[in-house]
Design a protein around this motif. Structure first.
Motif, short mmCIF file in Angstrom:
data_model
loop_
_atom_site.label_atom_id
_atom_site.label_comp_id
_atom_site.label_asym_id
_atom_site.label_seq_id
_atom_site.Cartn_x
_atom_site.Cartn_y
_atom_site.Cartn_z
N PHE B 64 0.88 -1.22 0.07
CA PHE B 64 -0.24 0.23 -0.01
C PHE B 64 0.91 1.30 0.00
N VAL B 65 1.86 1.06 0.56
CA VAL B 65 2.70 2.33 0.72
C VAL B 65 3.13 2.56 -0.84
N MET B 66 3.41 1.52 -1.55
CA MET B 66 4.05 1.64 -3.11
C MET B 66 2.93 2.51 -3.89
N LEU B 67 1.71 2.04 -3.52
CA LEU B 67 0.76 2.58 -4.08
C LEU B 67 0.46 4.18 -4.01
N ALA B 68 0.61 4.37 -2.64
CA ALA B 68 0.47 5.72 -2.28
C ALA B 68 1.63 6.62 -2.81
N VAL B 69 2.73 6.17 -2.85
CA VAL B 69 3.94 6.78 -3.20
C VAL B 69 3.60 7.11 -4.72
N GLY B 70 3.21 6.23 -5.38
CA GLY B 70 3.00 6.51 -6.90
C GLY B 70 1.94 7.60 -6.98
N LEU B 71 0.87 7.32 -6.28
CA LEU B 71 -0.13 8.39 -6.71
C LEU B 71 0.12 9.65 -6.22
N ASN B 72 1.26 9.79 -5.28
CA ASN B 72 1.85 11.06 -4.72
C ASN B 72 2.22 11.92 -5.73
N ILE B 73 3.04 11.23 -6.89
CA ILE B 73 3.57 11.50 -8.03
C ILE B 73 2.41 12.66 -8.61
#
Lengths: 297, 330, 269
Positions: B64-73
């Protein structure tokens, strides 16, 4: 063929009714009110609650009961819309657009899951079911109930159009859409007009919700999500912010879906509709009746 | 009621001014050792608790961290609201799932294909809509999310409503230990977080922030805002797609039910809550959002309602999030 | 350098710019003046690509850029500031100026991901460049902090520094003196001259006649979207059409004299 057209127009009038609120709010404060579809859901649920409260009365005269409930629901959802605007959107007027959109998503979530807490996660079945004798018109099967619901939609839309084009209120709304700051200087109470806009738009969505409940019979707390998207699609097709365009867009979307379902299959109906949304935004983002605007730098 | 009437139309957003100087704590929180500290916590966690259930929850949190970091871009750096982010997650998961089960290859071998497919998806959806006003993008992405989910639900190659099962593990065998898998995922995600943060501090990362702040001014400086937005969107798509691969590897079965709007909204929640544009904030936000259900088990019904209300409150009271992006330079 | 030929722009029937032609030569300072609503900013927005002109040609160094997007025009060596100050408020002063380096900074995504020597070198170069231009415009105040925390006059300097960091051949300044006090205006005058001394051509929209008459090589006067005069400051100052534009047709002798004073008053300063 004519059955397809009729089905399309019938569903389309629901879309149009919900899309109008979308379009009005967007026209006035340039906000995509994600919670708008959920007001439709709220309308269905408040209608359900009211019918439940009326109990035995309902059985004897279902159409009259539904009409009374319709009016009461419109008031209730209208006020909910006003409250949402007051609590969630007004504090952010002038803030970056991203903040407003996120707030709108939050409001949508709160409405959906708030309803779930109150009414439970399972679908509810309306006590009144509108099905009845059908008549054949040009080969299409049309029920009296469909006709009644469609008549209500049309009356509401015509009333809205009169309100916007003929009254002082409507003039104030159109003026704010053009230039809120100038309106402020001209002594128009901008906040009040925006509140009214939310009231009217939400009331229309609520009305559509009750009618959908009465017609389809089954309601659940997520029912507003897809209809919200469809309404937005309808608004975009017609020209968002443009009232007659939005009505046209709703009917057109209903027709497109009706034909799409027939030729491609029901499971692809939503894909078909959203595909159209993307196509329209690419080819003609201002919609059929929208005007091109040069944005000032 | 009438106090702020009217004036609200023009008032700029109220943002609290930070007046405090750097204390030891803030200096540590802004130091580059912070990332190592976070990784250390992740590495040590299995020594504290390593029940199969806990490992599962922790692995999910890291994905989920990876998803959030991606959406953060997309949302944090570039200011584009993507409400259908789960679609890329789904595209990644399904691409790797279908390829690995059909061709009998390990999941890792599908990564190049996943990247190609997610980039394509990003171009197809971003290409037409990124030319439009940004709020249109929000709702188109919402529709796109639905399109992907419904498509997965109706195609036979994706297994219809029941989805795909029997997906092999990352390295080909599904039976490898949970702890090993957790460490593999942790290291991959740590690298992804680092790379996303580095993107944010580069020429393109600055361009994203310029676009978010003022598109016209960015254009005037020679930044092709359309291309730059598309780049952000594609980067987000890649991160989301790769997170989907990890997800498929973890569960070894995927179905359309995992890729609903709810999923997209939860990722958005993590980004907004943590602090848009702030890497440590978003990582923390993701961990909080994914672990919260474990803590508040009895309140499941109230959880999403509370999320919705929280979104509104955060936007009104603290739009920069719990752990804001450091906008001061050292 | 810049050639504008028979430029027309209409907003739904209203002609904001009506057949405007002017040019800016290399290293020249050209001012565009005119009453409010004369179409000055609209013309600038056409030149920089923010508006698509209805008709006419815009050439930069002989290459036609009519109707191209602003970033492409910027890449041809044109840089601008905005009338109503468009800095990136939530970013640091240095980052704001780094925006100007976007076009020429040699750095690829791979460099950024892997932190290659090229990344470090280009970042250092960008920062040095930003400091250089902030020194050049004489910024007072915190460079690491947010731009929006600076006073208005300093934010204007940041905006100019950002435009200069683009290393432009032509700089368009849209009312740079608006909202500045007397001392700041004097500094601006000096700054504009120093920019010209770098070999950068300047096109300037300005209402402050003192500044315009003092600094310009040539003055173009607009009224109702039309060009009514084009020439050196002294010549424009004496032009009856210009005086009429600023005062109206029915002005009596005393008013014309007063206007002359205003337009020509710069000489004393």
């Amino acid at each position: 063929m004519s059955q397809l057209i009729w089905n399309g127009l019938f569903v389309g009038s629901f879309y149009a009714l919900v899309a109008l609120g979308y379009s009005m709010v967007y026209g006035i404060i340039k906000l995509l009110n994600f919670a708008h579809g959920d007001l439709y859901m709220l309308g269905a649920f408040s209608g359900f609650a009211m019918l439940g409260a009326m109990g035995g009365l309902v059985k004897s005269s279902s159409l009259v009961a539904l009409f009374v409930v319709l009016i009461l629901t419109m008031v209730a959802t209208g006020l909910s819309g006003v409250v949402i605007e007051r609590v969630a959107y007004r504090p952010l007027r002038g803030a970056p657009r991203l903040s407003l959109l996120i707030t709108a998503v939050g409001a949508s979530f709160a409405l959906e899951y708030g309803t779930r807490i109150v009414a439970g996660p399972n679908p509810k079945v309306y006590q009144v079911r509108l099905d009845g004798t059908a008549l054949h018109v040009l080969g299409a099967l049309i029920t009296w109930q469909q006709l009644a619901l469609m008549a209500v939609s049309i009356v509401l839309m015509v009333a809205l159009n009169l309100l916007i084009t003929r009254t002082r209120q409507g003039r104030a709304m159109r003026a704010i859409a053009l230039d809120p700051k100038a309106c402020l200087l001209m002594g128009i109470d901008v906040d009040k007009v925006i509140s009214r806009t939310f009231f009217i738009g939400s009331a229309l969505a609520g009305a559509a919700g009750v009618m959908a409940g009465g017609y389809y019979g089954k309601i659940d707390f997520l029912m507003g999500f897809i209809i919200g998207l469809k309404a937005f699609t309808a608004a975009v097709i017609g020209g968002i912010g443009n009232i007659p365009g939005t009505m046209l867009g709703g009917l057109l979307l209903g027709l497109l879906e009706s034909f799409g379902t027939h030729f491609v299959g029901g499971q692809w109906r939503d894909v078909f509709a959203f595909g159209f949304l993307i196509l329209f935004l690419t080819v003609r983002p201002t919609g059929l009746l929208g005007e091109r605007v040069t944005e000032r730098v | 009621m009438s106090a702020g009437k009217g004036a609200t139309v023009q008032d700029p957003p109220v943002k609290p001014v930070k007046g405090r100087g750097p204390t030891f704590v803030t200096r540590f929180l802004e130091s580059r050792h912070l990332g190592w500290a976070g990784l250390a916590i992740g590495l040590l966690a299995p020594f504290v608790i390593a029940t199969p259930y806990a490992m599962d929850v922790m692995t999910s949190a890291v994905v989920f961290v990876m998803l959030a970091v991606g959406l953060n871009i997309v949302v944090g750096y570039c200011g584009l609201l993507d409400l259908g982010y789960a679609a890329f997650f789904a595209v990644g998961a399904y691409t790797s799932g279908v390829l690995s089960t059909e061709l009998k290859i390990p999941l890792l071998a599908t990564v190049p294909a996943v990247i190609v497919v997610t980039v394509l998806a990003g171009v197809i959806i971003g290409g037409p809509t990124l030319r439009l006003r940004s709020d249109y993008l929000a709702i188109v992405t919402l529709g796109f999310g639905e399109i992907i989910r419904i498509t997965a639900n109706n195609l036979s190659i994706t297994g219809g409503p029941s989805g795909i099962y029997g997906i092999p593990g990352l390295f080909g065998d599904a039976t490898s230990s949970q702890v090993v898998f957790y460490y593999a995922v942790l290291l991959i995600v740590a690298a992804a977080v680092l790379l996303a943060a580095r993107l944010g501090r580069s020429r393109i990362g600055r361009a994203w922030r310029f676009v978010r702040e003022d598109e016209d001014a960015a254009e005037a400086m020679g930044i092709n805002t359309y291309k730059v937005k598309l780049a952000a969107y594609i980067a987000g798509a890649i991160w989301g797609g790769l997170a989907g691969v990890l997800f498929a590897a973890q569960l070894s079965a995927i179905s359309p039910a995992s890729f609903t709007f709810l999923q997209s909204a939860l990722v958005l929640m993590a980004v907004v809550l943590g602090g848009m544009g702030s890497t440590p904030g978003v990582v923390l936000g993701a961990i909080v959002i994914s672990l919260l259900p474990e803590v508040l088990r009895g309140l499941a019904d109230y959880r999403f309602f509370a999320f919705g209300v929280l979104l509104i409150i955060v936007m009104i009271a603290r739009p920069q999030g719990l752990w804001p992006h450091r906008s001061r330079e050292r | 350098m810049l050639e504008v030929e028979d430029l027309r722009l209409s907003f739904g029937g209203v002609l904001a710019v009506d057949g405007l032609s002017f040019g800016v030569g290399a290293g020249e300072i050209v001012s565009v003046i005119g009453p409010n609503g004369a179409g000055k900013t609209s013309a600038f927005n056409c030149v920089t690509g923010f508006y698509k002109p209805t008709a006419g040609r815009i050439r930069i160094d002989g290459a036609d850029v009519t109707g191209r997007r602003p970033s492409l025009i910027a890449s041809r060596g044109v840089s601008r500031t905005f009338q109503n100050l468009r800095v990136f408020g939530e970013m640091s002063v240095l980052d704001n100026v780094r925006a100007g380096t976007h076009l020429w900074l040699r750095q690829r995504v791979v460099d950024a991901l892997l932190h290659t020597p090229r990344y470090r070198r280009s970042e250092r170069e960008g920062t040095e460049e930003a400091h250089k231009w902030l020194d050049f415009v004489g910024l007072r105040g915190d460079r690491a902090g947010l731009v929006r925390n600076l006073p208005y006059g300093e934010q204007r300097r940041v905006e100019i520094a950002r435009a200069l960091a683009r290393r432009p051949k032509l700089l368009l300044l849209d009312e740079p003196a608006a909202g500045l006090n007397h001392g700041e205006k004097a500094e601006l005058l000096d700054l504009i001259r120093r920019i010209r001394d770098l070999g950068i051509a300047i096109a300037l929209i300005e209402h402050d006649m003192g500044l315009v008459m003092e600094v310009s090589d040539r003055v173009v006067v607009l009224n109702f979207g039309r060009e009514i005069a084009d020439g050196p400051p002294e010549q424009v100052r004496a032009d009856p059409a210009v005086i009429e534009a600023y005062l109206g047709r029915d002005a009596d002798e005393a008013e014309i004299e007063a206007a002359r004073e205003e337009v020509g008053g710069a000489r004393g300063e």
